[in-house]
Design a protein around this motif. Structure first.
Motif, PDB file in Angstrom:
ATOM      1  N   ASN A 100      47.042   7.217  39.499  1.00  0.00           N
ATOM      2  CA  ASN A 100      45.720   6.603  39.315  1.00  0.00           C
ATOM      3  C   ASN A 100      45.008   6.375  40.644  1.00  0.00           C
ATOM      4  OD1 ASN A 100      43.557   5.451  37.976  1.00  0.00           O
ATOM      5  ND2 ASN A 100      44.480   3.397  37.944  1.00  0.00           N
ATOM      6  N   ILE A 101      44.794   7.430  41.414  1.00  0.00           N
ATOM      7  CA  ILE A 101      44.045   7.293  42.655  1.00  0.00           C
ATOM      8  C   ILE A 101      42.562   7.163  42.338  1.00  0.00           C
ATOM      9  CG2 ILE A 101      43.849   9.811  42.994  1.00  0.00           C
ATOM     10  CD1 ILE A 101      44.154   9.204  46.031  1.00  0.00           C
ATOM     11  N   ARG A 102      41.872   6.285  43.066  1.00  0.00           N
ATOM     12  CA  ARG A 102      40.464   6.018  42.816  1.00  0.00           C
ATOM     13  C   ARG A 102      39.809   5.572  44.117  1.00  0.00           C
ATOM     14  NH1 ARG A 102      44.168   2.714  40.999  1.00  0.00           N
ATOM     15  NH2 ARG A 102      44.052   0.452  41.476  1.00  0.00           N
ATOM     16  N   GLY A 103      38.494   5.708  44.187  1.00  0.00           N
ATOM     17  CA  GLY A 103      37.771   5.343  45.392  1.00  0.00           C
ATOM     18  C   GLY A 103      36.417   4.750  45.071  1.00  0.00           C
ATOM     19  N   ARG A 104      35.870   3.969  46.023  1.00  0.00           N
ATOM     20  CA  ARG A 104      34.561   3.362  45.857  1.00  0.00           C
ATOM     21  C   ARG A 104      34.007   3.013  47.224  1.00  0.00           C
ATOM     22  NH1 ARG A 104      35.226  -2.193  46.408  1.00  0.00           N
ATOM     23  NH2 ARG A 104      37.397  -2.916  46.239  1.00  0.00           N
ATOM     24  N   ILE A 105      32.684   2.782  47.216  1.00  0.00           N
ATOM     25  CA  ILE A 105      31.974   2.383  48.427  1.00  0.00           C
ATOM     26  C   ILE A 105      31.567   0.928  48.261  1.00  0.00           C
ATOM     27  CG2 ILE A 105      30.059   2.894  49.989  1.00  0.00           C
ATOM     28  CD1 ILE A 105      32.094   5.126  49.800  1.00  0.00           C
TER      29      ILE A 105
ATOM     30  N   GLN B 118      31.800   0.195  54.221  1.00  0.00           N
ATOM     31  CA  GLN B 118      33.217   0.531  54.125  1.00  0.00           C
ATOM     32  C   GLN B 118      33.478   1.284  52.831  1.00  0.00           C
ATOM     33  OE1 GLN B 118      35.212  -3.271  54.524  1.00  0.00           O
ATOM     34  NE2 GLN B 118      35.691  -2.851  56.685  1.00  0.00           N
ATOM     35  N   ALA B 119      34.531   2.108  52.882  1.00  0.00           N
ATOM     36  CA  ALA B 119      35.018   2.817  51.702  1.00  0.00           C
ATOM     37  C   ALA B 119      36.423   2.356  51.401  1.00  0.00           C
ATOM     38  CB  ALA B 119      34.995   4.326  51.930  1.00  0.00           C
ATOM     39  N   VAL B 120      36.744   2.284  50.113  1.00  0.00           N
ATOM     40  CA  VAL B 120      38.043   1.774  49.666  1.00  0.00           C
ATOM     41  C   VAL B 120      38.680   2.815  48.754  1.00  0.00           C
ATOM     42  CG1 VAL B 120      39.268  -0.070  48.493  1.00  0.00           C
ATOM     43  CG2 VAL B 120      37.204  -0.593  49.793  1.00  0.00           C
ATOM     44  N   VAL B 121      39.927   3.181  49.054  1.00  0.00           N
ATOM     45  CA  VAL B 121      40.716   4.087  48.216  1.00  0.00           C
ATOM     46  C   VAL B 121      41.942   3.311  47.761  1.00  0.00           C
ATOM     47  CG1 VAL B 121      42.055   6.207  48.125  1.00  0.00           C
ATOM     48  CG2 VAL B 121      39.889   6.161  49.364  1.00  0.00           C
ATOM     49  N   GLU B 122      42.162   3.293  46.442  1.00  0.00           N
ATOM     50  CA  GLU B 122      43.286   2.555  45.874  1.00  0.00           C
ATOM     51  C   GLU B 122      44.094   3.464  44.963  1.00  0.00           C
ATOM     52  OE1 GLU B 122      41.571  -2.009  45.607  1.00  0.00           O
ATOM     53  OE2 GLU B 122      41.258  -0.652  43.906  1.00  0.00           O
ATOM     54  N   PHE B 123      45.394   3.230  44.901  1.00  0.00           N
ATOM     55  CA  PHE B 123      46.262   3.929  43.966  1.00  0.00           C
ATOM     56  C   PHE B 123      47.557   3.137  43.812  1.00  0.00           C
ATOM     57  CE2 PHE B 123      46.771   5.740  48.211  1.00  0.00           C
ATOM     58  CZ  PHE B 123      48.120   5.609  48.447  1.00  0.00           C
TER      59      PHE B 123
END
Length: 435
Positions: free
Chosen positions: A31-36, A42-47
């Motif tokens: 479940n990799i996901r990203g947002r601004i 800043q950009a955030v990538v979560e998994f």
């Protein structure tokens, strides 16, 4: 016949190999996901990292790289995961690394060459890819910050100002927190006060005691030493009562120091007040003075020569009223009319402290001394202990309870003042007792 045996051996080897592979950790990215961020800075990538194999014993590194250049832009630490464990990784980086409006492909990796070797067959799920579109950054004029609220002018905020804490009394949450802290501090202070009172607030004990001259060998009661010895048990204190019937006799005892002054070098150790009847003292009415009252009486003893009568009464009045208040908590309405006994335990150093008995007779309306002597004592230690006893009337008919205890406090004050500064009498013949 060897074919079944060969098949069993091959199956055992495969099972052992599978068990060995199962015991090794197998990290996988899910479940990799990203947002601004809202401000676009800043950009955030979560998994999620899930361990599909055995428990891991070492931590792993999660990294994020740009596929186009291979540049590493963010890292995070993943703690050792148990079998089936799950951990959320959050990687943050600045959007200023990329051109506005560009689309970049990013690749996440976890545990490579750490939890799992580079050539492992289970390494494929250790990678994941994501694409992010970086928005255009508009030049916005910063809005002026609202003025900081003026700190409330109250004692609590002034006390907390050095700590950088400001309490908003209009906020119910902060108000509830401050109330809880105040209640906790009050409870802790009460517990500390109870502990200190139990440790240091116990009144001095008033144990059983016998005078040092009570163990002396008895003399013939028809001799002068024998008569003196019998008078010693009737001497209760160092006071002289008002003159009574002509020819009445009265004995008193004086506690003197090496300088000859009354109570010089003597120290009050304990004070007891109680009621008594024809059978003796009532133990249920017994009350002991606190250490504060004992110290106050000792202070008056040390400064007896420098205090006049009015100042001495002023210093001893709290002692008398405090003793009356302690008796009030013990006495009842049915026993209030009983007389009151006040016992004062004193101690002096052997060699410096002296006990002197005097015998008086009432002649022509005044007390005249007939005899004076020092008792025979058997003292085995460093200290000599003696006790003074004073008496006071109980509640009189028609006297209210409040008036009785107020009058009792005044009577006890006068008795203690007379003990500190005893009266003198006319000396007629210091050796009037003859054989």
């Amino acid at each position: 016949m060897f074919r079944p045996l060969l098949i069993a051996v091959l199956l055992s080897v495969q099972l052992l190999t599978a068990a060995a592979q199962t015991d090794a950790p197998d990290y996988a990215i899910r479940n990799i996901r990203g947002r601004i961020s809202e401000d676009g800075a800043q950009a955030v990538v979560e998994f999620e990292v899930q361990n599909l194999g055995g428990a891991a014993s070492e931590r792993a590194t999660a990294s994020l790289r740009v596929i186009r250049t291979g540049e590493e832009i963010a890292t995070a630490i993943v703690p050792p995961l148990a079998s089936g464990g799950l951990f959320t990784v959050r990687l943050v980086f600045d959007t200023a690394l990329f051109a506005p409006g560009s689309v970049e492909s990013l690749r996440a990796a976890v545990g490579v060459d750490e939890v799992e070797p580079a050539g492992a067959q289970t390494l494929l799920n250790n990678y994941a890819q994501i694409s992010l579109t970086f928005p255009e950054r508009a030049e916005a004029t910063p809005e002026p910050a609202p003025p900081a609220p003026e700190p409330a002018d109250d004692p609590v905020n002034r006390l907390l100002a050095p700590l950088g804490i400001q309490v908003d009394w209009s906020d119910p949450v902060q108000l509830a927190i401050m109330a809880a802290l105040a209640l906790t501090a009050l409870i802790l202070l009460l517990i500390l006060w109870v502990i200190l009172r139990l440790l240091f607030g116990r009144p001095p004990s008033f144990s059983n005691w016998s005078p040092p001259y009570a163990t002396a060998f008895p003399h013939d009661p028809n001799s002068v030493p024998g008569r003196r010895q019998q008078w010693q048990q009737h001497a209760q204190n160092n006071l002289l009562p008002p003159p009574t019937a002509e020819g009445a006799a009265y004995a008193r005892k004086l506690l003197l120091g090496s300088d000859g002054r009354p109570l010089s070098g003597w120290q009050v150790m304990a004070i007891r007040i109680c009621q008594y009847d024809m059978y003796g003292r009532l133990s249920r009415s017994q009350a002991l003075a606190s250490r504060r009252l004992v110290r106050r009486l000792n202070g008056a003893l040390r400064r007896a020569g420098a205090l006049d009568d009015e100042l001495l009464l002023r210093r001893l009045r709290p002692v008398g009223r405090g003793l009356a208040a302690r008796l009030r908590r013990r006495a009842t309405a049915r026993t209030a009319m009983l007389p009151v006994a006040l016992d004062v335990r004193l101690r002096g150093k052997h060699g410096d402290a002296h006990i002197l008995f005097e015998l008086y007779q009432c002649r022509y309306g005044e007390w005249q001394r007939l005899d004076q002597w020092e008792p025979e004592m058997l003292v085995g230690g460093r200290w000599i202990e003696e006790s003074y006893t004073f008496t006071a009337y109980g509640q009189r008919p028609g006297e209210s309870t409040a008036a009785f205890y107020q009058r009792l406090g005044d009577d006890l004050t006068l008795a203690l003042a007379s003990m500190v500064s005893p009266p003198a009498a006319t000396d007629t013949s210091p050796h009037a007792l003859t054989a």
